[in-house]
Scaffold this active site. Structure first.
Site, mmCIF file in Angstrom:
data_model
loop_
_atom_site.group_PDB
_atom_site.id
_atom_site.type_symbol
_atom_site.label_atom_id
_atom_site.label_comp_id
_atom_site.label_asym_id
_atom_site.label_seq_id
_atom_site.Cartn_x
_atom_site.Cartn_y
_atom_site.Cartn_z
ATOM 1 N N GLY A 8 0.826 -1.214 0.000
ATOM 2 C CA GLY A 8 0.000 0.000 0.000
ATOM 3 C C GLY A 8 0.852 1.252 0.000
ATOM 4 O O GLY A 8 0.569 2.228 0.692
ATOM 5 N N VAL A 42 9.406 8.773 -0.375
ATOM 6 C CA VAL A 42 10.190 9.956 -0.741
ATOM 7 C C VAL A 42 9.916 10.437 -2.171
ATOM 8 O O VAL A 42 10.516 11.404 -2.584
ATOM 9 C CB VAL A 42 11.718 9.750 -0.592
ATOM 10 N N LYS A 73 5.748 22.081 -10.955
ATOM 11 C CA LYS A 73 7.084 21.746 -11.454
ATOM 12 C C LYS A 73 7.105 21.979 -12.970
ATOM 13 O O LYS A 73 6.394 21.305 -13.714
ATOM 14 C CB LYS A 73 7.400 20.285 -11.125
ATOM 15 N N ILE A 342 7.444 7.297 -10.401
ATOM 16 C CA ILE A 342 5.975 7.342 -10.374
ATOM 17 C C ILE A 342 5.449 7.237 -11.804
ATOM 18 O O ILE A 342 4.426 6.602 -12.064
ATOM 19 C CB ILE A 342 5.479 8.602 -9.633
HETATM 20 C C1 LIG Z 1 15.885 8.257 -2.609
HETATM 21 C C2 LIG Z 1 14.648 8.111 -3.437
HETATM 22 C C3 LIG Z 1 14.055 9.239 -3.991
HETATM 23 C C4 LIG Z 1 12.921 9.111 -4.802
HETATM 24 N N1 LIG Z 1 12.377 10.208 -5.390
HETATM 25 C C5 LIG Z 1 11.376 10.054 -6.283
HETATM 26 C C6 LIG Z 1 10.847 11.161 -6.988
HETATM 27 O O1 LIG Z 1 11.208 12.313 -6.757
HETATM 28 N N2 LIG Z 1 9.886 10.926 -7.909
HETATM 29 C C7 LIG Z 1 9.413 9.674 -8.177
HETATM 30 O O2 LIG Z 1 8.571 9.503 -9.062
HETATM 31 N N3 LIG Z 1 9.849 8.621 -7.467
HETATM 32 C C8 LIG Z 1 10.821 8.766 -6.555
HETATM 33 N N4 LIG Z 1 11.280 7.694 -5.864
HETATM 34 C C9 LIG Z 1 10.623 6.388 -6.031
HETATM 35 C C10 LIG Z 1 9.361 6.322 -5.202
HETATM 36 O O3 LIG Z 1 9.656 6.502 -3.849
HETATM 37 C C11 LIG Z 1 8.697 4.972 -5.417
HETATM 38 O O4 LIG Z 1 8.565 4.697 -6.771
HETATM 39 C C12 LIG Z 1 7.317 4.952 -4.817
HETATM 40 O O5 LIG Z 1 7.354 5.323 -3.493
HETATM 41 C C13 LIG Z 1 6.669 3.598 -4.970
HETATM 42 O O6 LIG Z 1 7.063 2.739 -3.970
HETATM 43 P P1 LIG Z 1 6.307 1.358 -3.867
HETATM 44 O O7 LIG Z 1 4.858 1.598 -3.633
HETATM 45 O O8 LIG Z 1 6.685 0.500 -5.024
HETATM 46 O O9 LIG Z 1 6.991 0.699 -2.583
HETATM 47 P P2 LIG Z 1 6.893 1.080 -1.029
HETATM 48 O O10 LIG Z 1 6.656 2.509 -0.793
HETATM 49 O O11 LIG Z 1 8.095 0.476 -0.379
HETATM 50 O O12 LIG Z 1 5.605 0.294 -0.522
HETATM 51 C C14 LIG Z 1 5.666 -1.092 -0.270
HETATM 52 C C15 LIG Z 1 4.391 -1.548 0.385
HETATM 53 O O13 LIG Z 1 4.432 -2.953 0.495
HETATM 54 C C16 LIG Z 1 4.063 -3.324 1.784
HETATM 55 N N5 LIG Z 1 4.741 -4.585 2.140
HETATM 56 C C17 LIG Z 1 6.033 -4.919 1.883
HETATM 57 N N6 LIG Z 1 6.284 -6.171 2.363
HETATM 58 C C18 LIG Z 1 5.124 -6.598 2.918
HETATM 59 C C19 LIG Z 1 4.725 -7.773 3.615
HETATM 60 N N7 LIG Z 1 5.590 -8.768 3.861
HETATM 61 N N8 LIG Z 1 3.466 -7.854 4.059
HETATM 62 C C20 LIG Z 1 2.563 -6.845 3.844
HETATM 63 N N9 LIG Z 1 2.875 -5.708 3.206
HETATM 64 C C21 LIG Z 1 4.135 -5.590 2.775
HETATM 65 C C22 LIG Z 1 4.490 -2.177 2.691
HETATM 66 O O14 LIG Z 1 3.736 -2.183 3.874
HETATM 67 C C23 LIG Z 1 4.159 -0.992 1.790
HETATM 68 O O15 LIG Z 1 2.801 -0.651 1.946
HETATM 69 C C24 LIG Z 1 12.377 7.814 -5.018
HETATM 70 C C25 LIG Z 1 12.931 6.698 -4.408
HETATM 71 C C26 LIG Z 1 14.070 6.826 -3.625
HETATM 72 C C27 LIG Z 1 14.654 5.604 -2.994
#
Ligand SMILES: Cc1cc2nc3c(=O)[nH]c(=O)nc-3n(C[C@H](O)[C@H](O)[C@H](O)COP(=O)(O)OP(=O)(O)OC[C@H]3O[C@@H](n4cnc5c(N)ncnc54)[C@H](O)[C@@H]3O)c2cc1C
Length: 498
Positions: A8, A42, A73, A342
């Protein structure tokens, strides 16, 4: 079709909101997330495509911007990349007035090579000039207007984005289950995932699973063992230290990316604070030095302890494997230099919606999804490498490495074509189009030796006069545009605590 989304974060709730709104009668959606694990949170800077995503979901822009404390932006300002002291903006938009069959930079190159008085190409972009002047009003829809030559995206608080989308998804019928997944069940015959098991003993089944579990890649990586293509030989930054601070300078309508000794640092102004981070290569810099280097240049009082994050550049060999579609960090990551994460989430969701199976997914649908998403990754990868490689910097071992490293053939060919003829390799799929490549090539100091011969047609004096008139017209447009902070205060002020 029952769809189970694992995770999530931004990826999970974007998927849930999009599927529930765009395919309302075709799937029953359950999302599993664990508050104990949390999200990366982030991702703050976006690309203009996010506006299309929001529009398709019927999200009102002003409400969304207020809820996520967003700012405008207009592009990214790159400082110290080609050489220390350089600065250019990669704008969301074009150079010149975007009319005619030949791109503006060819005319500019012709005059420059003839030794005629032309300014830096940056001066001929309304988007760049608005960004530098801290101004914004909506672009025009009239393709003939100079005001149609720029676009915009948002800078927003990533911690507010997922909860905002959660509200939309839950109102559209998405069921959320809190819990930590401790085991995954698979069909012994097909190898498909059949259910995830939570720490409270509960089982959540599904026909299609969307892996949004973040860097852990719970289903795609850990369960299905999809291999990871590691691109860190070209993109060696693998760490970031992030810290928010109070905004004490002007609220700039752009993201800044300033090159540092072992990577670069971002500055992203939001309505309520400024996000800062130093993205670096741990082979060239340790965490404590990165933290100290960032804190030394942050332009306001820090509002939290600096936080270190780790990552690796690359993607899974297949993002859709069996009945699991990886979206977001679970499928891959390219560092945030051009704010593409994103965007990649959005593209994966778009392809999934377009190829959404009626029953079991066919191998051809999966292959097409993987082809499309791989192209997106590959093109962004090349574009990012260009920023590092096209430099004359030799002030640290990091810059020596990226300046002299072997680059992918696909990028070497693109650079050669631009250097010789000012031509940008055209492609239909993929995010960064001609003007983006031109901005970075020239910004990093790659000057074309030739130009499109059709740019020789206009009379030289007439061309010089047209360039001068264009500059004046741009200056008049900038002067008539609203100051960025004033625009936000009027259009989408965030709710302040009482
Ligand atoms: C340093 C940095 C800067 C960034 N800056 C940008 C930016 O400026 N612009 C941009 O577009 N993107 C940026 N990003 C990328 C952006 O942060 C991610 O693409 C975005 O947050 C998507 O993350 P996600 O949902 O894939 O994963 P996450 O945010 O890690 O979410 C993972 C989810 O999975 C769940 N989960 C994991 N394991 C389990 C489990 N075992 N059981 C139940 N739930 C679980 C967690 O609870 C969480 O809800 C950046 C990333 C980094 C590292």
């Amino acid at each position: 079709m029952s769809v189970t989304i694992v995770g999530g974060g931004t990826a999970g709730w974007m998927t849930a909101a999009a599927l529930s709104r765009l395919l309302p009668h075709q799937c029953e959606i359950t999302l599993v997330e664990s508050e104990a694990i949390g999200i990366v949170g982030v991702g703050e800077a976006t690309l203009p495509h996010i506006r299309g995503f929001n529009e398709r979901l019927g999200i009102p822009e002003a409400e969304f911007m207020a809820a996520t404390r967003a700012t405008i932006k207009l592009g990214i300002e790159f400082n110290d990349w080609g050489r220390i002291g350089d600065s250019y903006v990669h704008p969301f938009g074009t150079f010149g007035n975007a009319r005619g069959a030949v791109d503006f930079h060819h005319y500019w190159t012709r005059l420059r090579q003839a030794g005629l008085p032309v300014d830096d190409l940056q001066e001929y972009s309304l988007g760049v000039r608005l960004a530098r002047a801290n101004r914004f009003d909506f672009p025009s829809q009239d393709g003939e207007s100079l005001r149609s030559t720029y676009g915009y995206a948002y800078q927003f608080d990533a911690m507010q984005f997922a909860p905002y989308l959660r509200g939309i998804a839950e109102r559209a019928g998405v069921k959320r289950i809190e819990g930590r997944i401790v085991a995954v069940e698979r069909s012994p015959e097909s190898g498909d995932v059949t259910a995830v098991q939570l720490d409270n003993g509960r089982n959540v089944g599904g026909e299609l699973f969307v892996d949004c579990s973040g860097f852990g890649s719970l289903l795609l990586g850990r369960t299905l063992s999809e291999s990871f293509e590691d691109w860190s030989q070209w993109l060696p930054c693998d760490s970031a230290v992030a810290v928010p601070c109070r905004t004490e300078t002007a609220l700039s309508p752009f993201t800044s990316a300033t090159a540092m000794g072992a990577g670069w640092r971002w500055r992203i102004p939001l309505q309520h604070r400024t996000g800062n981070g130093y993205v670096y290569s741990s082979a060239h810099l340790d965490d404590d030095s990165a933290r100290a280097a960032l804190l030394a240049v942050v332009e306001g009082e820090p509002m939290a302890e600096p936080r270190v994050l780790r990552f690796r550049a690359g993607r899974r060999a297949r993002s859709w494997s069996h009945n699991v579609v990886g979206v977001g960090l679970a499928s891959g990551f390219l560092e945030p230099l051009e704010s593409t994460s994103i965007y990649l989430i959005q593209q994966a969701i778009t392809f999934l919606v377009e190829l959404f199976p009626a029953g079991a997914a066919s191998p051809s649908d999966r292959d097409e999804f993987n082809r499309l998403i791989d192209l997106e990754y590959d093109r962004i990868r090349d574009f990012l490498i260009l920023h590092y490689h096209a430099t004359t910097r030799s002030d640290s071992s990091f810059w020596d490495y990226v300046r002299t490293m072997a680059i992918p053939d696909s990028l070497a060919e693109k650079i050669e074509l631009f250097r010789r003829r000012g031509r940008v390799v055209k492609y239909r799929e993929g995010v960064f189009l001609d003007a983006s490549w031109v901005a970075v090539y020239l910004g990093q100091g790659i000057m074309p030796e030739g130009h499109d011969r059709r740019a020789d047609l206009p009379d030289e004096a007439a061309l010089v006069a047209a360039m001068t008139a264009l500059r004046q017209q741009i200056a008049a447009e900038v002067a008539a545009t609203t100051e960025h902070r004033r625009f936000l205060d009027h259009y989408c002020p965030m709710r302040r605590a009482a």
